[in-house]
Design an enzyme around this catalytic site. Structure first.
Site: not given
Ligand code: NAP
Length: 288
Positions: A50, A94, A117
């Protein structure tokens, strides 16, 4: 029949080009913060990917690494600080978090406008309302982007989504059924009586199960479009490292499908690209 490869890498590269153009028009540099707790090796690889994508696009990234024994309260405080930081546009935690933490309650603390997200209840709820102009979870959004990129006609088609997780299967089903996509959707899960029969009736199959190569060619109608979301590590003595990545779809499905996404190189790169897209969108919205 041999399926055409639904190339996630190429689709992600196209999307990145469009994002670069949008970034150049932002008044500020988009800025993403990634929180990682603990030392799960796979999670660290995902975070590195990422961050690399951010670097490629000129998105600033801040990487917050916390030890595995960090308390829930400390992570909550970190999220609060990031919410309050006006120079920062996106926040990502994460997954997975260590088992002593409640991931859902931490997600609830993220400012929905920074929830890149798309897992905050406000953002998931907006999908149910058909408001698709905000943060949509990256994996199902990436699948939709790939299908549109490949000019797949979804309207009136029968789609089966295998899996009903809040992060992939459920939003995927909603997106396929949403106005504009207009597919007729069936959700298959672990209590479905005959998953194979459901899949055989489908024009489009999206597999998000987490069971290596579960979908075999006898599950697929000739000419169907198959998207493999699965990422599973399976033992493989022929590989130096002793394992390989496998999808939820057996490679033999290419003999039956007209279009099939590979693993790796399919949905994976699209998920990262959609994270970048959500970060740019968050920046645009916050600086309108
Ligand atoms: P998850 O939360 O474990 O959900 C799996 C779903 O599959 C559940 O809804 C479960 O049903 C269903 N299921 C399990 N066994 C089944 C069976 N035998 N028949 C039918 N349905 C079954 O997993 P997830 O987070 O959605 O992820 C799914 C897969 O996608 C995993 O391989 C994951 O690694 C991968 N993934 C890939 C990306 C990417 O970027 N490519 C991103 C996210 C996830 P119940 O609800 O009834 O238990």
């Amino acid at each position: 029949m041999t399926a055409i490869r639904l190339d996630g890498k190429a689709c992600a590269a196209d999307l990145e080009e469009r994002l670069k153009d949008r970034i150049s028009k932002c008044n500020v540099q988009p800025h993403l913060a990634v929180i990682i707790v603990g030392d799960d090796p796979a999670s660290h690889v995902y975070v590195r990917n990422k961050i690399k994508s951010c670097e490629r696009l000129g998105i600033k990234s801040t990487h917050i690494e916390l030890p595995a024994d960090t308390s829930q309260e400390e992570v909550a405080k970190e999220i609060q600080n990031l919410n309050d930081d006006d120079t920062l546009h996106g926040i990502l935690i994460q997954s997975p978090l260590p088992s002593h933490m409640d991931e859902g309650s931490l997600t609830d603390l993220i400012d929905p406008s920074k929830d890149v997200d798309g897992f905050h209840p406000v953002n998931l709820g907006r999908i149910v309302q058909g408001r698709l102009d905000g943060m949509i979870p990256c994996t199902p959004a990436g699948v939709m982007e790939m299908l549109r990129w490949a000019k797949v006609e979804m309207s009136g088609k029968k789609a089966v989504v295998i899996g009903r997780s809040f992060n992939v299967g459920m939003p995927q089903a909603l997106l396929l059924a949403s106005k504009g996509a207009d597919a007729t959707v069936t959700i298959v899960h672990s209590r479905t009586n005959d998953a194979k029969e459901e899949c055989l009736a489908a024009d489009i199959v999206i597999a998000a199960v987490g069971r290596p190569e579960m979908v075999t060619k006898d599950w697929i109608k000739p000419g169907a479009i198959v998207v493999d979301v699965g990422i599973n590590r399976v033992e493989d003595v022929n590989q130096e490292r002793g394992w390989r990545l496998a999808g939820d779809v057996h490679p033999e499905v290419k003999e039956m499908a007209s279009l099939l996404s590979p693993v790796p190189g399919g949905v994976g790169p699209m998920t990262v690209a959609m994270l970048m897209s959500n970060t740019v969108l968050a920046t645009e919205i916050q600086h309108q």
